[in-house]
Design a protein around this motif. Structure first.
Motif, PDB file in Angstrom:
ATOM      1  N   VAL A 140      -2.280  -0.596 -12.227  1.00 49.06           N
ATOM      2  CA  VAL A 140      -1.780   0.275 -11.156  1.00 49.06           C
ATOM      3  C   VAL A 140      -2.939   1.006 -10.480  1.00 49.06           C
ATOM      4  CG1 VAL A 140      -0.355   2.280 -10.626  1.00 49.06           C
ATOM      5  CG2 VAL A 140       0.484   0.551 -12.212  1.00 49.06           C
ATOM      6  N   ASP A 141      -3.834   1.544 -11.282  1.00 49.29           N
ATOM      7  CA  ASP A 141      -4.986   2.235 -10.715  1.00 49.29           C
ATOM      8  C   ASP A 141      -5.843   1.281  -9.882  1.00 49.29           C
ATOM      9  OD1 ASP A 141      -4.168   4.536 -11.931  1.00 49.29           O
ATOM     10  OD2 ASP A 141      -5.615   4.451 -13.574  1.00 49.29           O
ATOM     11  N   TYR A 144      -4.301   0.953  -6.473  1.00 53.13           N
ATOM     12  CA  TYR A 144      -4.568   2.160  -5.687  1.00 53.13           C
ATOM     13  C   TYR A 144      -6.013   2.175  -5.190  1.00 53.13           C
ATOM     14  CZ  TYR A 144      -0.201   4.754  -6.373  1.00 53.13           C
ATOM     15  OH  TYR A 144       1.102   5.179  -6.324  1.00 53.13           O
ATOM     16  N   ARG A 145      -6.939   1.764  -6.048  1.00 54.56           N
ATOM     17  CA  ARG A 145      -8.352   1.764  -5.636  1.00 54.56           C
ATOM     18  C   ARG A 145      -8.594   0.768  -4.495  1.00 54.56           C
ATOM     19  NH1 ARG A 145      -9.329   2.321 -11.283  1.00 54.56           N
ATOM     20  NH2 ARG A 145      -9.518   0.043 -11.486  1.00 54.56           N
ATOM     21  N   ALA A 148      -7.115   2.224  -1.357  1.00 54.35           N
ATOM     22  CA  ALA A 148      -7.863   3.396  -0.903  1.00 54.35           C
ATOM     23  C   ALA A 148      -9.171   3.005  -0.234  1.00 54.35           C
ATOM     24  CB  ALA A 148      -8.140   4.323  -2.092  1.00 54.35           C
ATOM     25  N   LEU A 165       1.344   0.662   0.673  1.00 57.09           N
ATOM     26  CA  LEU A 165       1.136   1.916  -0.049  1.00 57.09           C
ATOM     27  C   LEU A 165       2.470   2.530  -0.477  1.00 57.09           C
ATOM     28  CD1 LEU A 165      -0.966   3.920  -1.038  1.00 57.09           C
ATOM     29  CD2 LEU A 165      -0.824   5.086   1.177  1.00 57.09           C
ATOM     30  N   LEU A 168       3.718   0.571  -3.388  1.00 55.27           N
ATOM     31  CA  LEU A 168       2.964   0.903  -4.601  1.00 55.27           C
ATOM     32  C   LEU A 168       3.454   2.215  -5.211  1.00 55.27           C
ATOM     33  CD1 LEU A 168       0.769   0.284  -6.606  1.00 55.27           C
ATOM     34  CD2 LEU A 168      -0.915   1.258  -5.020  1.00 55.27           C
ATOM     35  N   ASN A 169       3.740   3.171  -4.377  1.00 56.12           N
ATOM     36  CA  ASN A 169       4.304   4.428  -4.880  1.00 56.12           C
ATOM     37  C   ASN A 169       5.670   4.190  -5.537  1.00 56.12           C
ATOM     38  OD1 ASN A 169       2.124   5.957  -3.979  1.00 56.12           O
ATOM     39  ND2 ASN A 169       3.064   6.381  -1.985  1.00 56.12           N
ATOM     40  N   ALA A 172       5.091   2.749  -9.007  1.00 55.39           N
ATOM     41  CA  ALA A 172       4.717   3.786  -9.969  1.00 55.39           C
ATOM     42  C   ALA A 172       5.930   4.589 -10.420  1.00 55.39           C
ATOM     43  CB  ALA A 172       3.665   4.702  -9.349  1.00 55.39           C
TER      44      ALA A 172
END
Length: 261
Positions: A140-141, A144-145, A148, A165, A168-169, A172
């Motif tokens: 998951v991280d 996000y990376r 970002a 995005l 992805l939220n 999570a």
């Protein structure tokens, strides 16, 4: 013990163990009661026993129905959560098609890691009630990376970026809900009430006098069978990620995610 039975026995064998075991115990108890307390067979106390059985049966039936309906609702909710999470991951894959090749491949790599980790590492933990969100944190991280670090250059890329995005939220959030549900089970006090109440109902039926031995065994066996099937439902539905009726990880292998398998 409950999770072990669900994970190692098919539902048919579990039904035989639970329902059959309760019926056998009830019939043996009825036979022993008639032998050592023959006065009960006369039915002199049937009026009082009938009132008590009716009162306890009504109260217990309401509680049992409430529990089973809630457990069934929780199972359906768990299926919905898993489907929503898998759909959100699939949407990220589709949105990433609008990104430059480097960013798209990076997103796909993170998604591949995520779905494989969920199915191969996280799901086995959930079946034994030890689901851990940390297992998929790295994947998951990573997503996000990647998002970002990516800067959309066109209006089209910006639109797909916002959708990715947002998805992805959603992943999570649904992941947290899924892990939380894997730990849920009936409170100890309610379990005592359900299983203890079943024992009380069966014991009360032993006090009801029926002179004919076959009719007495039929009466006790029928009540025991009903109680047994009810308890079987409670056991099976109490663990949404264990047993034959459990929530399947198949949504993480379908649709746009099938390419990663």
């Amino acid at each position: 013990m409950k999770l072990w039975l669900l994970n190692h026995l098919p539902t048919a064998w579990l039904a035989l163990l639970v329902v059959g075991g309760i019926i056998v115990l009830a019939l043996v108890a009825s036979t022993m009661t008639a032998r050592f307390f023959p006065v009960l067979a006369a039915g002199e106390n049937n009026d009082m026993v009938g009132v008590v059985l009716g009162m306890f049966g009504a109260i217990y039936g309401i509680i049992l129905a409430f529990v089973i309906v809630n457990l069934w609702t929780d199972l359906q909710t768990a299926k919905t959560v898993v489907a929503a999470e898998a759909s959100a991951v699939s949407q990220i894959v589709r949105d990433a098609e609008a990104f430059p090749p480097g960013t798209r491949d990076a997103v796909h790599g993170c998604v591949r890691e995520y779905v494989h980790t969920v199915v191969e590492r996280q799901w086995p933990l959930m079946t034994v009630g030890r689901g851990d969100a940390a297992v998929t944190t790295h994947a998951v991280d990573g997503m996000y990376r990647v998002l970002a670090a990516y800067e959309p250059r066109s209006f089209s890329e910006q639109s797909f970026y916002q959708e990715a995005l947002s998805s992805l939220n959603e992943v999570a959030a649904q992941r947290r809900a899924r892990i939380s549900q894997s730990h849920d089970e009936l409170p100890d006090l309610l379990q005592v009430l359900i299983f203890g109440g079943a024992g009380v109902i069966v014991l009360i039926t032993l006090l009801y006098g029926v002179r004919d031995r076959r009719l007495r065994l039929l009466f006790v066996g029928t009540v025991a069978a009903l109680i047994g099937f009810s308890l079987l439902l409670v056991i099976v539905l109490d663990c949404p990620f264990a047993g034959d009726m459990s929530v399947s990880p198949q949504p993480f292998k379908a649709s746009a995610l099938a390419r990663f398998w």
